[in-house]
Design an enzyme around this catalytic site. Structure first.
Site, short mmCIF file in Angstrom:
data_model
loop_
_atom_site.label_atom_id
_atom_site.label_comp_id
_atom_site.label_asym_id
_atom_site.label_seq_id
_atom_site.Cartn_x
_atom_site.Cartn_y
_atom_site.Cartn_z
N ASP A 506 36.09 -42.57 3.82
CA ASP A 506 37.70 -44.20 3.42
C ASP A 506 38.72 -43.78 4.14
O ASP A 506 39.37 -44.87 3.66
CB ASP A 506 37.84 -43.59 1.78
CG ASP A 506 36.61 -44.19 0.92
OD1 ASP A 506 35.92 -45.08 0.86
OD2 ASP A 506 36.54 -42.91 0.10
C1 GLC Z 1 38.05 -39.35 0.29
C2 GLC Z 1 38.49 -38.57 1.09
C3 GLC Z 1 39.36 -38.49 0.46
C4 GLC Z 1 40.56 -40.35 -0.17
C5 GLC Z 1 40.15 -40.93 -0.78
C6 GLC Z 1 40.14 -42.45 -1.53
O1 GLC Z 1 37.32 -38.64 -1.13
O2 GLC Z 1 37.60 -37.67 0.92
O3 GLC Z 1 40.97 -38.37 1.10
O4 GLC Z 1 41.98 -39.74 -0.71
O5 GLC Z 1 38.68 -40.99 -0.49
O6 GLC Z 1 39.07 -42.72 -1.72
C1 GLC Z 2 34.71 -38.82 -0.60
C2 GLC Z 2 34.10 -40.51 -1.49
C3 GLC Z 2 33.38 -41.11 -1.01
C4 GLC Z 2 33.51 -41.41 0.46
C5 GLC Z 2 33.92 -39.83 1.00
C6 GLC Z 2 34.27 -40.02 2.52
O1 GLC Z 2 33.44 -38.22 -1.11
O2 GLC Z 2 33.75 -39.96 -2.69
O3 GLC Z 2 32.98 -42.53 -1.22
O4 GLC Z 2 32.52 -42.05 1.26
O5 GLC Z 2 34.90 -39.14 0.71
O6 GLC Z 2 35.14 -40.71 3.24
#
Ligand code: GLC
Ligand code: GLC
Length: 819
Positions: A506
């Site tokens: 993300d």
């Molecule tokens: C994932 C990432 C995090 C970010 C989020 C946004 O969980 O780990 O750093 O802020 O996505 O949806």
């Molecule tokens: C978090 C989010 C996931 C994403 C990951 C890496 O675990 O829930 O959707 O793929 O972060 O950013």
């Protein structure tokens, strides 16, 4: 040897915490259907119904001082001593403390001055309530005169506005109190208008008093460790009028030496149909006293029949025990679907208990509510929930089926997806929107796993709408086809998938170009027009899931050649443009420059593409997967697992986005993002490297954690991230519980290491194990059959020469297979 705060009790399927001062609150989850609770080892946490944002029942203060503030608290007054069974909030030193986190229940026991208080918390199956069975025992030789106060703080339903809209919500709180053979405090804020739900907190006996106004009970300038009512030695019988409504019962009791007494508290939620919301004034029982915030002017007395039914049902210890036995029986049944016996106690523990348990929790919660996820930020993630269900599908396939339909219903007609949806409404979340180009592929991943597990092809004929719009329904199979084509229709200049807003990572925001500190990387507008940003992670995902789709089509005798041709083209594109010489590139950025290449100064190599292209075995004839694994071992690996990228970025790269904002060694910037280690492990097993796979598996599996102080978070579940080798404190865990790591490691250990793989042809036995694992037995209930498979490895091999396929046939079968 570092300090330990607890240990596993495998026979009881519990983790036993023996010191309340854990390095972080160590929590558990109550409920596995609609009504949930988060509970820490000191009783902290909260409850909600279905949706941690829209139906928050009790309040929690995240990231508070002190840590873990507010929960279900019992205060025991014994002479001059006030204490809590779970140590907090009074923190009176206990003579004995123990917290047992089990499967959807927690039992906290404290002992002080000869009085033992043990509280069992659980949510009975099919019931929208948390039961708290408090057992008080006088273990001294003298009579004890005790005072007991309970405490729960109501949340005004919407957890987001509850935490911000004080000008309104400090005026709206309303309650009712029902005193009779039991005592129940009802939370009815906004009930007279649009809400058709209320909450209640009851105890199965008359009480000496109660409080429903927080300020009266606690005192405006007191902390929860010195509530003024408790210090005064009696409650004030307060009626909440706005401010912060709470529920506290006050009970006086005497216990003879050796005597025990049980109290059953029920913290519940009920919904009434619109035309049955209010009481018709025929009170259902005698000795009844009702008080309400509005008093005589209250024309809106709650129709409490639904709550009363639950309160009556759990009036006795026998009823509580029966419901508790039912919950445990459910877990016996769920865990019997896959069971391993081996000489490795820690592997048995992960496989037979904790990994499967965590898969249930991630299936229920997605990424919504934990001690790191506030419950207001994120609902159910499209990609997250698809991955979660793959870890859960063998437990309750019918629930996985419904989830697939719910998820697919939020898709857009072109195959794009809302990134998240709210569990209460099942509607796509407009705040975050869509445009994450990996999302559609995950529907193939989830659906095909469901069908391999169940054989239920009928799900493909289900008519599923686009974006929940009635009248737009097409078959689920059509959703899958269109998902596949979403990648094909969105290719970049090298024939690789365009990344869109982001892929699985993300935080790799290649089209975002944000220079405004006030905007979110996740929601701000993207410059996709003219972008050349392509993702090798999606390329690998597409090949891997695309093949799963083709296998499904073949199993249904449908043509798959056009899809296969696209997959073939993608493999060629990766070989030609996605290979850096020693490893797979990660991406091309907006301008078409390489990301994750030896040419880059930082971020030379990324884990995601090594995992996905390796799992998909792209470029196998050229030796690419093996080389990529060697490079990952050399550059990404560390004592605690493989980091996401190396070297971590030390400056902000506007063309890379959020990833480069994290300090080096954390999260997506050089952290050990546990979620993607299993991709590499699977790639290792696909390459026949059982010893390597096992070594990496153990590095991130909770049962092998040695240093609990360093690891910090719960030692019985996976966490999303462990600080990487470039961080200040490598090995420090964060963001425990809600992570795709649970489902992926379940796949790793159950299917790829131990090698029991459901397929359309039968159960394939295809292990890839460490050479010193000499023998194990897996019992696998699959559809209507049960397979007991003993694997013998007398010659220290890692893989079989050819996998064995056991045909599907109802009934019980035993096999012995020698590697
Ligand atoms: C994932 C990432 C995090 C970010 C989020 C946004 O969980 O780990 O750093 O802020 O996505 O949806
Ligand atoms: C978090 C989010 C996931 C994403 C990951 C890496 O675990 O829930 O959707 O793929 O972060 O950013």
């Amino acid at each position: 040897m570092s300090k330990t705060y607890g240990h596993f009790d495998d026979a009881n399927r519990e983790y036993v915490i023996t010191d309340p001062k854990t390095p972080f609150p160590w929590i558990n989850y109550l409920g596995n259907e609609d009504f949930f609770g988060l509970i820490s080892n000191t009783g902290g946490g909260y409850n909600f119904y279905k949706d941690a944002k829209f139906r928050r029942i009790t309040r929690y203060r995240y990231n508070s001082v002190p840590m873990d503030s507010v929960g279900r608290y019992f205060y025991i007054v014994d002479g001059a001593t006030v204490w809590n069974p779970g140590w907090k909030p009074c923190k009176t030193p206990l003579d004995r403390y123990e917290c047992r986190h089990g499967l959807n229940y927690t039992r906290i026991t404290g002992e002080k001055n000869g009085v033992r208080a043990s509280v069992l918390h659980f949510v009975p199956l099919g019931v929208k309530a948390e039961i708290q069975r408090l057992t008080l025992t006088n273990r001294s030789s003298e009579k004890k005169c005790l005072k007991l106060f309970s405490y729960a703080e109501w949340c005004l339903w919407n957890a987001a506005t509850d935490g911000e809209n004080f000008q309104r919500n400090l005026s709206t709180g309303e309650v009712e109190i029902e005193r009779g053979e039991w005592t129940a405090i009802y939370h009815k804020t906004e009930y007279k208008e649009r809400r058709d739900h209320y909450a209640y907190y009851s105890v199965n006996c008359p009480v000496q008093g109660y409080d429903t106004d927080r300020e009266t009970f606690v005192g405006l300038y007191n902390d929860l460790n010195e509530p003024q009512a408790v210090l005064a030695g009696h409650s004030a019988d307060s009626l909440a009028h706005g401010w912060s409504p709470i529920a506290s019962h006050y009970i006086e009791l005497e216990l003879a030496p050796g005597e025990s007494r049980d109290f059953i508290f029920v913290l519940g939620y009920a919904e009434n149909p619109q035309d049955e919301k209010f009481e018709n004034h025929q009170l259902p029982f005698t000795n009844y006293q009702l008080l309400t915030s509005l008093g005589e002017r209250d024309h809106h007395i709650i129709n409490k029949a639904r709550a009363q039914e639950v309160i009556r049902r759990f009036a006795t210890v026998e009823a509580v025990e029966a419901a508790f036995a039912e919950l445990n029986a459910l877990w016996d049944e769920l865990l019997s679907k896959y069971h391993v016996e081996s000489s490795d106690e820690r592997m048995n523990r992960m496989v037979n208990i904790w990994n499967q348990y965590q898969c249930m929790i991630t299936f229920c919660m997605s990424r919504s509510a934990s001690f790191f996820e506030s419950g207001v930020g994120r609902g159910m993630g499209f990609r997250d929930s698809n991955q979660d269900l793959v870890g859960f599908v063998h437990q309750i396939p019918s629930r996985a089926r419904q989830r697939i339909i719910d998820i697919a219903s939020t898709q857009f007609p072109d195959g794009g997806c809302y990134h998240q949806y709210q569990p209460l409404t099942k509607r796509g979340n407009n705040d975050i929107g869509g445009g994450f180009n990996d999302d559609p592929m995950w529907l193939l991943f989830g659906t095909t796993a469901y069908i391999r597990e169940t054989g239920d092809m009928s799900i493909l004929d289900e008519m599923v709408p686009w974006d929940n719009e009635p009248g737009t329904e097409v078959s689920l199979l059509e959703h899958l086809r269109i998902s596949f084509n979403h990648v094909v229709n969105n290719l970049g200049p090298h024939g690789l998938p365009l990344i869109g807003r982001a892929d699985w990572n993300d935080c790799l925001n290649l089209n975002c170009f944000s220079n405004d500190p006030n905007e979110s990387f996740q929601t701000t507008g993207n410059k996709t027009e003219g972008s050349k940003a392509e993702s090798l992670m999606i390329a690998g995902l597409f090949v891997f899931c695309g093949r799963q789709f083709c296998d499904l089509l073949k199993a249904k005798n449908l043509p798959s050649d056009t899809f296969e041709a696209e997959i073939e083209k993608m493999c060629k594109a990766v070989e030609q443009f996605g290979w850096d010489g020693e490893w797979y590139l990660r991406a091309y950025d907006y301008y078409g420059n390489k990301v994750g290449s030896h040419e880059n100064e930082e971020g030379k190599i990324f884990i995601e593409s090594q995992g996905w292209c390796g799992m998909a075995r792209i470029g196998a004839e050229l030796g690419m997967p093996e080389k990529a694994l060697d490079s990952a071992a050399k550059l990404l690996d560390s004592e605690h697992g493989m980091v996401l990228n190396w070297p971590a970025y030390t400056t902000y790269h506007i063309e890379l986005g959020e990833q480069s904002t994290y300090p080096a060694g954390y999260k997506e910037n050089g952290g050990i993002f546990c979620h993607n280690n299993p991709w590499v492990i699977i790639a290792m097993t696909e390459a026949g490297r059982g010893n390597d796979a096992w070594t990496l598996y153990k590095k991130i599996a909770p049962a092998w954690i040695e240093n609990q102080d360093l690891h910090k978070v719960e030692p019985y579940v996976y966490c999303q991230m462990v600080a990487g080798k470039e961080a200040a404190k490598p090995g420090e865990g964060k963001n425990s519980w809600l992570t795709g790591t649970a489902a992926w490691n379940w796949l790793v250990i159950s299917q790829h290491i131990l090698g029991i793989q459901p397929t359309y042809e039968g159960l394939r036995v295809n292990p890839c194990i460490p050479s010193d694992l000499k023998q194990y037995t897996v019992t696998r209930k699959w559809r209507d059959a049960e397979y007991v498979i003993t694997l013998l490895n007398p010659n220290g091999k890692q893989t079989p020469d050819t996998p064995v396929i056991l045909p599907y046939e109802p009934g019980k079968h035993e096999y012995t297979i020698t590697l």
